[in-house]
Design an enzyme around this catalytic site. Sequence first.
Site, short mmCIF file in Angstrom:
data_model
loop_
_atom_site.label_atom_id
_atom_site.label_comp_id
_atom_site.label_asym_id
_atom_site.label_seq_id
_atom_site.Cartn_x
_atom_site.Cartn_y
_atom_site.Cartn_z
N SER A 138 0.87 -1.19 0.00
CA SER A 138 0.00 0.00 0.00
C SER A 138 0.90 1.23 0.00
O SER A 138 2.06 1.15 0.41
CB SER A 138 -0.86 0.00 1.27
N TYR A 151 -1.67 -0.74 10.58
CA TYR A 151 -1.86 -1.07 9.16
C TYR A 151 -0.66 -0.61 8.34
O TYR A 151 -0.10 -1.38 7.55
CB TYR A 151 -3.15 -0.42 8.64
#
Length: 255
Positions: A138, A151
């Site tokens: 990501s 995350y």
Amino acid sequence: MKIAVVTGASSGMGREFVLQLGHFYHNLDEIWVIARRRDRLEQLQSVSRVPLRIFEGDLMKKQVYREYYRTLLDRKPDVRMLVNAAGFGKSGKFADIAEQGKKLQTDMIDINCRALTRMTQMTLPHMERGSRIVNLASAAAFCPQPGFAVYAATKSYVLSFSRALRAELKPRGIHVTAVCPGPVDTEFFTVSGELKGSLKKLALVQAPAVVHKALKDSRKKRAVSVYGVQMKAAFIGAKILPHSLILKAEEIFIR
Ligand SMILES: NC(=O)c1ccc[n+]([C@@H]2O[C@H](COP(=O)([O-])OP(=O)(O)OC[C@H]3O[C@@H](n4cnc5c(N)ncnc54)[C@H](OP(=O)(O)O)[C@@H]3O)[C@@H](O)[C@H]2O)c1
């Protein structure tokens, strides 16, 4: 038998990889798909160009790995591509998320890091020269993100692991690409919490375009796939600017 393996195939980018793989690779006999929601995988079967073999299960539990491992030994496939797309995020301050559920943060580590590593470890012996691994990292991997701390850290792991693995596998002719999108319009946000911040909302892109670029970058043997001008700028910015400065900017412009 030539196959591809896609985790997290029941929705979002994993599903899109399954749909596009048949266009990119014409010689695939099957795509093996893994996720918890069987109904979604069965629905995907009816629209996929390539026949699917369904592995229904939770990648945080042993059962699905046992079934996958047994089938690998039994079928002895030539895995041309492994796509590790299963994952989730939970946004919010670390202490607040901990209050919502004791296991939420560690589950994020388990699925985003441990499951991806385990799937790679189990699949690698069945991969030959010219095959590919595509890991969903990501843009959150580029630098620390308060409000998305665990995350972002799990995705830094994915990016770092993918780059190192790429170097190790180069002599074997196996190519590893880390995909680093910004916000993508998928079910991700029903789990993570609503997308906040006008800059993030402006950066929202569609899964088919991100996956198309990822498959093209994987074909070109690129280390990292970054879709869109904004995320490319973020990628370069995170390389040249001190993280302390980026953290300040995030505070002002994003949250
Ligand atoms: N959307 C974004 O903005 C964005 C941006 C950058 C990176 N990413 C990353 O891209 C990947 C794909 O996300 P997405 O946006 O496509 O989200 P998504 O639509 O929510 O898809 C997530 C997939 O992961 C599977 N999954 C989750 N937990 C699982 C578990 N315990 N066991 C097995 N499968 C599990 C889900 O299947 P089941 O629920 O059926 O099990 C689903 O197929 C993730 O790694 C995510 O972190 C997303």
